[in-house]
Design an enzyme around this catalytic site. Sequence first.
Site, PDB file in Angstrom:
ATOM      1  N   LYS A 114       0.818  -1.218   0.000  1.00  0.00           N
ATOM      2  CA  LYS A 114       0.000   0.000   0.000  1.00  0.00           C
ATOM      3  C   LYS A 114       0.847   1.261   0.000  1.00  0.00           C
ATOM      4  CE  LYS A 114      -4.414  -1.476   1.943  1.00  0.00           C
ATOM      5  NZ  LYS A 114      -5.429  -1.208   2.975  1.00  0.00           N
ATOM      6  N   LYS A 207      -5.974 -11.084  -7.926  1.00  0.00           N
ATOM      7  CA  LYS A 207      -7.185 -11.096  -7.120  1.00  0.00           C
ATOM      8  C   LYS A 207      -8.209 -10.093  -7.644  1.00  0.00           C
ATOM      9  CE  LYS A 207      -7.591  -9.955  -2.826  1.00  0.00           C
ATOM     10  NZ  LYS A 207      -7.475  -9.695  -1.385  1.00  0.00           N
ATOM     11  N   LYS A 210     -11.099  -4.037  -5.609  1.00  0.00           N
ATOM     12  CA  LYS A 210     -11.762  -2.755  -5.862  1.00  0.00           C
ATOM     13  C   LYS A 210     -10.792  -1.750  -6.458  1.00  0.00           C
ATOM     14  CE  LYS A 210     -10.805  -1.462  -1.151  1.00  0.00           C
ATOM     15  NZ  LYS A 210     -10.863  -2.547  -0.205  1.00  0.00           N
TER      16      LYS A 210
HETATM   17  P1  AMP Z   1     -11.105  -5.531   1.033  1.00  0.00           P
HETATM   18  O1  AMP Z   1     -12.037  -5.360  -0.123  1.00  0.00           O
HETATM   19  O2  AMP Z   1      -9.694  -5.738   0.589  1.00  0.00           O
HETATM   20  O3  AMP Z   1     -11.266  -4.469   2.082  1.00  0.00           O
HETATM   21  O4  AMP Z   1     -11.497  -6.911   1.759  1.00  0.00           O
HETATM   22  C1  AMP Z   1     -12.648  -7.118   2.532  1.00  0.00           C
HETATM   23  C2  AMP Z   1     -12.807  -8.597   2.811  1.00  0.00           C
HETATM   24  O5  AMP Z   1     -13.088  -9.318   1.610  1.00  0.00           O
HETATM   25  C3  AMP Z   1     -11.542  -9.256   3.382  1.00  0.00           C
HETATM   26  O6  AMP Z   1     -11.875 -10.282   4.303  1.00  0.00           O
HETATM   27  C4  AMP Z   1     -10.870  -9.804   2.152  1.00  0.00           C
HETATM   28  O7  AMP Z   1      -9.969 -10.806   2.438  1.00  0.00           O
HETATM   29  C5  AMP Z   1     -12.071 -10.276   1.335  1.00  0.00           C
HETATM   30  N1  AMP Z   1     -11.744 -10.212  -0.083  1.00  0.00           N
HETATM   31  C6  AMP Z   1     -11.401  -9.109  -0.804  1.00  0.00           C
HETATM   32  N2  AMP Z   1     -11.162  -9.427  -2.098  1.00  0.00           N
HETATM   33  C7  AMP Z   1     -11.355 -10.760  -2.205  1.00  0.00           C
HETATM   34  C8  AMP Z   1     -11.261 -11.690  -3.289  1.00  0.00           C
HETATM   35  N3  AMP Z   1     -10.926 -11.311  -4.527  1.00  0.00           N
HETATM   36  N4  AMP Z   1     -11.534 -12.989  -3.036  1.00  0.00           N
HETATM   37  C9  AMP Z   1     -11.894 -13.397  -1.806  1.00  0.00           C
HETATM   38  N5  AMP Z   1     -11.992 -12.581  -0.730  1.00  0.00           N
HETATM   39  C10 AMP Z   1     -11.732 -11.269  -0.922  1.00  0.00           C
END
Ligand code: AMP
Length: 345
Positions: A114, A207, A210
Amino acid sequence: MPFEERVFSGMQPTGSLHLGNYLGAMLQWIELQKTHQCIYCVVDMHAITVWQEPAELRQAIRKVTAAYMAAGLDPKTSILFNQSQVAAHAELAWVFNCIARLGWLNRMTQFKEKAGKDRENASVGLFAYPNLMAADILVYKATHVPVGDDQKQHLELARDIAGKFNNDYNTEIRARGFDDGEFFPLPEPVITGPATRVMSLRDGTKKMSKSDPSDLSRINLTDDADTIAKKVRKAKTDPEPLPSEAAGLQGRPEAENLIGIFAALSGSSKDTVLAEYGGRQFSEFKANLAELSVAKLGPLGAEINRLTSDPAEIDKILADGAARAAAIAAPIMGDVKDIVGFIRS
Ligand code: AMP
Ligand code: TRP
């Protein structure tokens, strides 16, 4: 004394939740509320470790709250609130800033990612972020933490912090009647969702995220039916027909991802999906995946929109959750203050 099982997890208020969040995190949280006491927190204090426009942050907190409720999180059964309303998170985080070592935080890969090249210009909050995350969990003595696999390293740090606190303050902890010297539990990750890693629709090795500049790489939970169908249709694939069993997906990341999404959305397994689609072309499979995605996500998006149209109601739910969370945290934070040697009235 064994710790009572308690689940805690946090989600960042970013506003744009996608299919990866839904399959990797939300479904699992909702499942856990059937069997456990669960505390779910919109981590607005984590969000400001990088710049957030205040008006957007406000909206994002409400939107993410609505999304979890739309997916089935029951704010009566579980506790649902935003972090900044419970001051104990910040209080315990400060104590943990003094427990965690610089060397431990220097190893955090998410900070490196980050902060990027311009490390000197990253906020101190971004660096100390995992200490706040440890405080989120431990201020409730939570034992189980559902997270995506990208959060595993932060959770290990939380365990290290809990262990070092138990150890450094062992005498004080025992003097207060914790006979085994364990004040904090060592929280365990729960990484079992139907799809712990949903990949980008444009590149099966990345992955779904967002922050991907291409909106075609992800399905947002509030995309309309046409957009969802278009994104599935345009998803990258390879020229081979689908294999008949999961072993045949080796080395075919895009195929594996789409089959995994289908399995997760239909509540089945990759093998079951392939038993039906093995030997067939992607075009046929994609048409059915698009239909399934629209059927599952369409109502979810509509419900998110309905809930966010009444912000006052969401704010009421958050305030109620915060009061219940604060009541659990208060005695634990009181003990911490006594243990470290603070005087309180
Ligand atoms: P974030 O969007 O990075 O804030 O993640 C929020 C939650 O969603 C966390 O528990 C992440 O590990 C999960 N997460 C985010 N992106 C993915 C993805 N592509 N596949 C599975 N889990 C995800
Ligand atoms: N760091 C987590 C993420 O980016 C969010 C989070 C903050 C969290 N505090 C937490 C997750 C405590 C689990 C437990 O997804």
